[in-house]
Design an enzyme around this catalytic site. Structure first.
Site, PDB file in Angstrom:
ATOM      1  N   VAL A 250      12.431 -75.334   6.642  1.00 28.70           N
ATOM      2  CA  VAL A 250      12.043 -76.679   6.225  1.00 28.70           C
ATOM      3  C   VAL A 250      11.070 -77.286   7.237  1.00 28.70           C
ATOM      4  CG1 VAL A 250      12.893 -79.030   5.835  1.00 28.70           C
ATOM      5  CG2 VAL A 250      14.101 -77.071   4.867  1.00 28.70           C
ATOM      6  N   ALA A 251      11.256 -76.987   8.521  1.00 27.80           N
ATOM      7  CA  ALA A 251      10.394 -77.552   9.554  1.00 27.80           C
ATOM      8  C   ALA A 251       8.956 -77.088   9.413  1.00 27.80           C
ATOM      9  CB  ALA A 251      10.923 -77.172  10.933  1.00 27.80           C
ATOM     10  N   ASP A 297     -36.620 -81.947  -5.414  1.00 30.33           N
ATOM     11  CA  ASP A 297     -37.803 -82.195  -6.215  1.00 30.33           C
ATOM     12  C   ASP A 297     -38.570 -83.346  -5.580  1.00 30.33           C
ATOM     13  OD1 ASP A 297     -39.626 -82.034  -8.223  1.00 30.33           O
ATOM     14  OD2 ASP A 297     -38.317 -82.779  -9.807  1.00 30.33           O
ATOM     15  N   ASP A 583     -34.080 -81.746 -12.785  1.00 33.12           N
ATOM     16  CA  ASP A 583     -33.926 -82.670 -13.899  1.00 33.12           C
ATOM     17  C   ASP A 583     -34.378 -82.069 -15.218  1.00 33.12           C
ATOM     18  OD1 ASP A 583     -36.635 -82.562 -13.510  1.00 33.12           O
ATOM     19  OD2 ASP A 583     -36.898 -84.686 -13.058  1.00 33.12           O
ATOM     20  N   ASP A 587     -34.030 -76.123 -15.533  1.00 33.64           N
ATOM     21  CA  ASP A 587     -33.471 -76.110 -14.179  1.00 33.64           C
ATOM     22  C   ASP A 587     -32.013 -75.679 -14.166  1.00 33.64           C
ATOM     23  OD1 ASP A 587     -35.769 -76.903 -12.879  1.00 33.64           O
ATOM     24  OD2 ASP A 587     -35.347 -79.042 -13.134  1.00 33.64           O
ATOM     25  N   ASN A 649       5.120 -79.736  13.383  1.00 34.50           N
ATOM     26  CA  ASN A 649       5.857 -78.483  13.237  1.00 34.50           C
ATOM     27  C   ASN A 649       6.229 -77.888  14.593  1.00 34.50           C
ATOM     28  OD1 ASN A 649       4.201 -77.217  10.237  1.00 34.50           O
ATOM     29  ND2 ASN A 649       5.892 -78.612  10.489  1.00 34.50           N
ATOM     30  N   GLU A 652       9.110 -79.802  15.952  1.00 37.10           N
ATOM     31  CA  GLU A 652      10.346 -79.540  15.204  1.00 37.10           C
ATOM     32  C   GLU A 652      10.890 -78.142  15.473  1.00 37.10           C
ATOM     33  OE1 GLU A 652       9.231 -82.421  11.375  1.00 37.10           O
ATOM     34  OE2 GLU A 652       8.944 -80.253  11.283  1.00 37.10           O
ATOM     35  N   THR A 682       7.626 -89.464   8.990  1.00 40.12           N
ATOM     36  CA  THR A 682       6.485 -89.441   9.903  1.00 40.12           C
ATOM     37  C   THR A 682       5.279 -88.699   9.353  1.00 40.12           C
ATOM     38  OG1 THR A 682       7.132 -87.412  11.056  1.00 40.12           O
ATOM     39  CG2 THR A 682       8.099 -89.477  11.835  1.00 40.12           C
TER      40      THR A 682
END
Length: 855
Positions: A250-251, A297, A583, A587, A649, A652, A682
């Site tokens: 879990v950590a 362009d 455009d 293209d 992490n 922990e 946190t």
């Protein structure tokens, strides 16, 4: 029933009421419960569900409930963010143009595509999307891209009487079509129903995120298995060993990674939209941050796209015109005004667009160049020219570079000088030699020619069907028209900003090389030494082409769509991340090939917008730079969150490592439920706030991002600087309370003492993460130099974090559930040291790294 002038407004309104709007049937929405279920059953969620079940079976209901809470909180949050992103994308899509030109009440009008009804007469030009199923009433050199319906990329020729399907694109030519089916009755609607369930392929960003989370998950499970085995070897019961293993897993699982990334991308897309840049897919936001080369362009992007005819050269002399914009009044001086007027009227006959007085001012209707020609004819003749409908029009396309219209017994042609001169019987040396001179002054030069169609000509009587080459021959050159398109006022400033950002720039244009070079010099784009290339002269070898193009300030002129595609590929072969603007209807391939295809929202064709990743709603080059700035900021935000989460992490995981290395002799500083509380209290809110961090002042003052999310710099900062410092303060606070309370190594600590020590460790991690959140706001600057309150979301997240800490420590039920107690004053003081320790270590690392960085 259609009349020659199209439907009347009354007929159209009645049909619209009866048949409904011309809209595809909305996809059947996926039920909210199914979307939410998907967020609860992905890879990480399934792993945590299994852990919860095992915890319950092992008679640890509190742990099982806590894990379920983690899954639900993260799933609900991810679902909310995905919905926000989808709604934002839907709102942004609504900003794209969806107008069509129809003939109603005997005149040409512009209406929304949804207002089309059966029987409407639609006017189509090259680049338009066919708005509904229709039959072509007239067709001039029409070819249609039907690939979206058939999968075949080859263009389909169309003639009068042929069907044109809604959703396809008119690539070449022009025509008029009578609508036969709209909305749900179109062929496209039937195909859309079959394809709506097809899932889009994963993007590079999503693939990298999946790789990251799978690697982290694999490491978490491996380490959990190692600790499970270690705990059994030191004499723990399997139940306790399993508890430790679950805590480690879990950590290390990054539960909030995906929703935070989604939020960061969605906010980046919305910020870009507010700056007139429409992102068509969220992952393009991140790719923008990695762009290294912009192929832009000229017309409308670097210039204002407000053409103004300033000069007409004929054999009778040179006529110069003053004035700006499309106002018909302007000072005219020079020789041969009558001859110049003749050339202007011929150019107008070969045009479709014009200028009109609308909303209190003169505006372009259609192509700005043709609007300028319309105004030129008014200025030289002093009146509005009455244009007749051509009996035959040979439409402009990039390969021919000219356009011809047949009116009565005359054929009128306008186009690039090199495309028109070969059609003429005689080209006076004066005109031939002046093309380069006019272009070198930054003028766009067009040649105008005319042919009297002789009744004795073999093509006489069949002008509408005979080949174009039989019409466009033996022409008389009438003159040259020079048009000026002023650069955007801030073009030079934006170009310098792009260069400060480490970007290379190239102008890719269809204009004459001298015209392109002159504009490039005026705005400071052209490099030194100057490199001006022509499309026809580009080398065939891709490596040679890449080496030739890979320089800042290159100008490529007279480029065809195929050559534009080669430019994109050649630069990519050199390792560049290419942003390509376009455009035109042709293209599309280059926009798809480029890493970021950029289409013009105001003047671009439907084809270009469909192929692009980014649409500029103001056609402004500066908007590309602004989008790249936001793309870099978004990339940095993802980097910030990863740094923040992985640092936590380390803190922990440290208690478990120390416990294992001591063979179980040193007590665990944190329990599994405390780790879950840390992840929820946190990691989540501050990480979200970091994901919303606005672009920094110097985000464009560094080279483009060209690294993986988990790169060497991140790993060093997490595992050698921030993580170890936070873990050291955590264990110091824990140890000080233990030893201060009389604990002797090797003996089991008294329960109350262990809970107080654990509370000190918990407090140290929370406060360390508080400092870490501010440290992660920048990879180079100290937090105090950024201002403590400049990210308001982070300020609120930190206040919420402190509130969670107080609740966890001082609400008896919460403290008892987590297995800790408020620390004594000495432990609390040591825990507080986590804030200055993390900030000081981060500052020292940034200072050392800054000195080592070149330049």
């Amino acid at each position: 029933m259609r009349t020659a002038d199209g439907l009347t407004s009354t007929q159209a309104a009645e049909l619209l009421q009866r048949t409904g709007p011309n809209l595809l049937p909305a996809e059947k929405p996926v039920p909210q419960w199914r979307k939410l279920w998907g967020e609860m059953t992905h890879f990480f969620a399934l792993m945590l569900w299994c852990a919860a079940v095992l915890a319950y079976v092992a008679d640890m209901p509190q742990l099982a409930v806590a894990i379920v809470v983690v899954v639900i909180v993260n799933g609900v949050f991810a679902h909310i963010q995905q919905e926000r992103a989808q709604h934002a994308a839907a709102r942004l899509r609504g900003l794209l143009p969806a107008d069509v030109v129809v003939r109603r009440d005997g005149r040409v009008r512009t209406v929304h595509a949804s207002e089309l009804v059966t029987g409407d007469v639609v006017l189509l030009a090259a680049g338009d999307r066919v708005p509904a199923d229709a039959v072509l009433d007239t067709a001039s050199a029409c070819t249609v891209d039907e690939s979206m319906l058939t999968g075949e990329s080859e263009l389909v020729p169309k003639k009068a009487g042929d069907a044109a399907w809604g959703g396809t694109f008119l690539v070449n030519g022009e025509g008029e079509a009578v609508v036969t089916a709209t909305g749900a009755r179109t062929r496209l609607a039937g195909i859309a129903a079959l394809t709506s369930l097809a899932a889009p392929p994963p993007t590079p960003l999503s693939l990298e995120l999946r790789r990251i989370v799978r690697v982290i998950a694999g490491v978490a499970l491996a380490i959990a298995a190692l600790f499970f085995t270690t705990s059994l070897l030191v004499g723990f019961q399997w139940r306790d060993a399993f508890l430790f293993a679950i805590g480690v897993a879990v950590a290390l699982v990054p539960e909030g990674l995906l929703p935070t990334v989604t939020l960061s991308l969605a906010m980046g897309a919305q910020r870009m939209a507010s700056r007139k840049a429409l992102v068509r897919n969220l992952e393009a936001v991140e790719t923008l941050g990695s762009t290294t080369f912009i192929c832009t362009d000229k017309t409308g992007t670097l210039t204002q796209n407000r053409m103004n005819a300033v000069e007409v050269l004929t054999t009778a002399g040179r006529v110069q015109l003053a004035g700006e914009g499309y106002q018909p009044e302007a000072a005219v001086e020079g020789e041969g005004i009558d001859r110049a007027a003749e050339a202007a009227l011929a150019a107008l006959a070969a045009s479709q667009g014009g200028a009109e007085f609308r909303d209190g001012q003169w505006r372009a209707q259609g192509d700005p160049m043709e609007a300028a020609i319309d105004v030129l004819a008014r200025r030289l003749t002093g009146r509005t020219a009455q244009r007749e409908t051509p009996s035959r029009r040979i439409a402009f396309d990039p390969a021919r570079r000219r356009e011809t219209a047949v009116i009565g017994t005359d054929a009128y042609c306008k186009g690039a000088p090199e495309a028109v001169f070969p059609l003429c019987r005689d080209v006076p040396a004066l005109l031939r030699d002046e093309v380069t001179g006019m272009a070198s002054r930054g003028l766009r030069v067009i040649a105008v020619a005319r042919r009297r169609l002789d009744a004795d000509d073999p093509a006489a009587g069949r002008w509408e069907s005979c080949p174009a080459e039989l019409i466009e021959r033996h022409m008389e050159l009438l003159g040259l028209v020079g048009l000026h398109d002023p650069p955007r006022t801030d073009a030079a400033e934006v170009i310098q900003a792009a260069r400060r950002a480490g970007l290379k720039l190239g102008m890719i244009t269809g204009d004459h090389p001298e015209t392109a070079a002159a504009i490039a010099r005026e705005i400071g784009l052209i490099g030194s030494p100057e490199c001006v290339l022509e499309g026809a002269g580009l080398p065939d070898d891709e490596q040679m082409l890449g080496a030739l193009l890979d320089r800042d300030g290159v100008v490529v002129s007279r480029v065809s769509p195929e050559q534009k595609l080669r430019v994109a590929k050649a630069l990519q072969s050199r390792g560049h991340v290419v942003a390509m603007t376009g455009d035109g209807v042709n293209d599309g391939p280059a926009l798809r090939e480029a890493d970021i295809g950029v289409a013009m929202g105001l003047t671009g064709t439907d084809v270009a917008r469909e192929a692009a990743d980014l649409v500029l709603l103001d056609d402004h080059f500066g908007t590309i730079v602004a989008a790249i700035e936001q793309g870099r900021a978004t990339y940095s935000n993802i980097h910030r969150f990863l740094t923040y989460h992985l640092t936590d992490n380390v803190a922990e995981l440290t208690p478990f490592v120390i416990w294992a290395l001591s063979g179980g002799q040193f007590p665990l500083a944190l329990g599994v439920l405390q780790i879950l509380a840390l992840d929820i209290g946190t990691d989540l809110l501050p990480a979200l706030a970091l994901g919303a961090e606005p672009p920094g002042k110097h985000v464009l003052a560094r080279p483009p991002e060209r690294r993986h999310l988990m790169d060497r710099q991140l790993m060093i900062r997490v595992f050698c600087v921030l993580g170890p410092v936070e873990a050291a303060v955590e264990m110091a606070a824990f140890s000080a309370v233990l030893f201060g309370g009389g604990w002797i190594r090797g003996e089991a600590p008294e329960a109350g003492l262990l809970m107080a020590a654990s509370g000190a460790a918990f407090t140290a991690v929370v406060l360390g993460q508080l400092a870490n959140a501010y440290a992660c706001r920048s990879a180079t600057a100290a937090p105090w130099s950024l201002g403590w309150g400049t990210n308001r979301l982070l300020a609120w997240a930190v206040l919420a974090e402190l509130a969670v800490l107080a609740a966890c420590l001082y609400i008896p039920q919460a403290a008892a559930l987590l297995g800790h107690a408020p620390p004594p004053p000495a432990g609390f003081v040591l825990a507080l040291l986590a804030i200055p320790a993390v900030l000081a270590a981060d500052w020292a690392y940034k200072e050392i790294r800054g000195r080592k960085r070149p330049g």
